[in-house]
Design a protein around this motif. Sequence first.
Motif, mmCIF file in Angstrom:
data_model
loop_
_atom_site.group_PDB
_atom_site.id
_atom_site.type_symbol
_atom_site.label_atom_id
_atom_site.label_comp_id
_atom_site.label_asym_id
_atom_site.label_seq_id
_atom_site.Cartn_x
_atom_site.Cartn_y
_atom_site.Cartn_z
ATOM 1 N N GLU A 1 9.458 121.461 -10.611
ATOM 2 C CA GLU A 1 9.197 120.576 -11.747
ATOM 3 C C GLU A 1 9.725 121.163 -13.039
ATOM 4 O OE1 GLU A 1 4.980 120.064 -11.860
ATOM 5 O OE2 GLU A 1 4.956 119.062 -9.902
ATOM 6 N N SER A 2 9.781 120.327 -14.050
ATOM 7 C CA SER A 2 10.167 120.777 -15.381
ATOM 8 C C SER A 2 9.241 121.910 -15.822
ATOM 9 C CB SER A 2 10.068 119.600 -16.350
ATOM 10 O OG SER A 2 10.413 120.036 -17.637
ATOM 11 N N GLY A 3 9.836 122.990 -16.307
ATOM 12 C CA GLY A 3 9.038 124.121 -16.782
ATOM 13 C C GLY A 3 8.674 125.126 -15.704
ATOM 14 N N SER A 4 9.139 124.888 -14.469
ATOM 15 C CA SER A 4 8.761 125.798 -13.375
ATOM 16 C C SER A 4 9.559 127.107 -13.396
ATOM 17 C CB SER A 4 8.929 125.093 -12.023
ATOM 18 O OG SER A 4 10.264 124.675 -11.843
ATOM 19 N N GLY A 5 10.631 127.155 -14.201
ATOM 20 C CA GLY A 5 11.372 128.407 -14.336
ATOM 21 C C GLY A 5 12.777 128.392 -13.748
ATOM 22 N N LYS A 6 13.268 127.216 -13.375
ATOM 23 C CA LYS A 6 14.588 127.122 -12.743
ATOM 24 C C LYS A 6 15.710 127.662 -13.631
ATOM 25 C CE LYS A 6 14.407 122.627 -12.289
ATOM 26 N NZ LYS A 6 13.105 122.392 -12.950
ATOM 27 N N SER A 7 15.750 127.186 -14.874
ATOM 28 C CA SER A 7 16.847 127.613 -15.761
ATOM 29 C C SER A 7 16.757 129.106 -16.055
ATOM 30 C CB SER A 7 16.816 126.827 -17.075
ATOM 31 O OG SER A 7 17.107 125.476 -16.841
ATOM 32 N N THR A 8 15.542 129.579 -16.211
ATOM 33 C CA THR A 8 15.361 131.009 -16.480
ATOM 34 C C THR A 8 15.868 131.828 -15.296
ATOM 35 O OG1 THR A 8 13.408 130.471 -17.805
ATOM 36 C CG2 THR A 8 13.649 132.762 -17.093
ATOM 37 N N LEU A 9 15.498 131.421 -14.102
ATOM 38 C CA LEU A 9 15.938 132.158 -12.912
ATOM 39 C C LEU A 9 17.454 132.074 -12.751
ATOM 40 C CD1 LEU A 9 15.314 133.807 -10.401
ATOM 41 C CD2 LEU A 9 14.785 131.675 -9.175
ATOM 42 N N PHE B 1 26.201 124.672 -17.596
ATOM 43 C CA PHE B 1 24.905 124.785 -18.245
ATOM 44 C C PHE B 1 24.189 123.444 -18.311
ATOM 45 C CE2 PHE B 1 27.530 128.173 -20.017
ATOM 46 C CZ PHE B 1 26.738 129.266 -19.742
ATOM 47 N N GLN B 2 22.856 123.529 -18.448
ATOM 48 C CA GLN B 2 22.063 122.308 -18.546
ATOM 49 C C GLN B 2 22.486 121.521 -19.800
ATOM 50 O OE1 GLN B 2 17.840 123.022 -18.306
ATOM 51 N NE2 GLN B 2 17.413 120.856 -17.982
ATOM 52 N N PHE B 3 22.726 122.224 -20.868
ATOM 53 C CA PHE B 3 23.236 121.567 -22.067
ATOM 54 C C PHE B 3 24.674 122.043 -22.186
ATOM 55 C CE2 PHE B 3 18.724 122.343 -22.392
ATOM 56 C CZ PHE B 3 18.281 121.035 -22.470
HETATM 57 N N1 LIG Z 1 13.810 130.765 -24.818
HETATM 58 C C1 LIG Z 1 12.530 130.551 -24.489
HETATM 59 N N2 LIG Z 1 11.521 131.053 -25.211
HETATM 60 C C2 LIG Z 1 10.231 130.847 -24.853
HETATM 61 N N3 LIG Z 1 9.851 130.168 -23.776
HETATM 62 C C3 LIG Z 1 10.822 129.632 -23.018
HETATM 63 C C4 LIG Z 1 12.211 129.782 -23.325
HETATM 64 N N4 LIG Z 1 12.942 129.140 -22.406
HETATM 65 C C5 LIG Z 1 12.058 128.608 -21.544
HETATM 66 N N5 LIG Z 1 10.772 128.894 -21.903
HETATM 67 C C6 LIG Z 1 9.553 128.531 -21.168
HETATM 68 O O1 LIG Z 1 9.641 129.089 -19.877
HETATM 69 C C7 LIG Z 1 9.170 128.207 -18.871
HETATM 70 C C8 LIG Z 1 10.271 127.951 -17.853
HETATM 71 O O2 LIG Z 1 11.343 127.274 -18.514
HETATM 72 P P1 LIG Z 1 12.700 126.892 -17.779
HETATM 73 O O3 LIG Z 1 13.623 126.369 -18.813
HETATM 74 O O4 LIG Z 1 13.145 128.056 -16.995
HETATM 75 O O5 LIG Z 1 12.178 125.737 -16.811
HETATM 76 P P2 LIG Z 1 12.999 124.672 -15.936
HETATM 77 O O6 LIG Z 1 12.372 124.687 -14.578
HETATM 78 O O7 LIG Z 1 14.438 124.927 -16.042
HETATM 79 O O8 LIG Z 1 12.620 123.292 -16.661
HETATM 80 P P3 LIG Z 1 13.518 121.941 -16.773
HETATM 81 O O9 LIG Z 1 13.455 121.302 -15.418
HETATM 82 O O10 LIG Z 1 12.758 121.121 -17.801
HETATM 83 O O11 LIG Z 1 14.887 122.296 -17.210
HETATM 84 C C9 LIG Z 1 8.698 126.966 -19.621
HETATM 85 O O12 LIG Z 1 7.309 127.079 -19.806
HETATM 86 C C10 LIG Z 1 9.423 127.039 -20.948
HETATM 87 O O13 LIG Z 1 8.674 126.439 -21.963
#
Ligand SMILES: Nc1ncnc2c1ncn2[C@@H]1O[C@H](COP(=O)(O)OP(=O)(O)OP(=O)(O)O)[C@@H](O)[C@H]1O
Length: 207
Positions: free
Chosen positions: A35-43, A83-85
Amino acid sequence: MIKASHVSHFYGAEQVLFDLSFEIKGGEFLFLSGESGSGKSTLLSILSTLLKPSSGELLIDGESVDKIKNIDYFRQSKVGFVFQFHYLINYLSVYENIVLAALDDKKHNIKKILKKLGILELSARYPNEISGGQRQRVALARALVNEPKIIFADEPTGSLDSKNSTIVYGLLADALKNGTTVVVASHDMRIENYATQIIRLKDGQIL
Ligand SMILES: Nc1ncnc2c1ncn2[C@@H]1O[C@H](COP(=O)(O)OP(=O)(O)OP(=O)(O)O)[C@@H](O)[C@H]1O
Ligand SMILES: [Mg+2]
């Protein structure tokens, strides 16, 4: 080819990834879902060496990323990013955006890829003169131009309709067939059909 070992990540005091360990083998198509916010982009940023994890280690071909001497060369020659954006440069044309990323001996690929993505006729336009979906395809073309060993894509079909999404999957599947390892983070469950490994994230943990 890439091994994540006990990877955790914090943004400030907030922990967003929790002790993740897994391996991506060469020739795999890894789908990161959640789901959104689960950490995909970070990983994805960590796996693609753009972000250093707060703790844990990333190994590429057995070598710790921290020890790879020429990481910029590694990124340019071996890795493609979507990238996502989609960060296109607004004062460069579509064609110039791609040329800028292309290694000299890969420039001949540009037209072929633009044609395949159905955006060759947009070559001379600027990013603000094309649609979001077209920009997405330009970003994909840029990622594919150097025929990378591994391609990381964050929501590559995020702003595309189903017809264009299918074209993008087709290109990623082609890249896979040609030996490229593909890692895609997305909400789009249709990607499951192409994946050889699926990692489902929930609140920063693997389900
Ligand atoms: N640069 C940042 N600084 C602080 N918190 C962040 C940052 N980037 C992401 N987060 C937080 O880290 C968590 C994971 O974010 P991430 O972008 O990895 O999720 P995601 O699964 O890619 O979401 P989406 O599907 O909406 O793209 C979220 O709670 C988000 O708010
Ligand atoms: Mg994301």
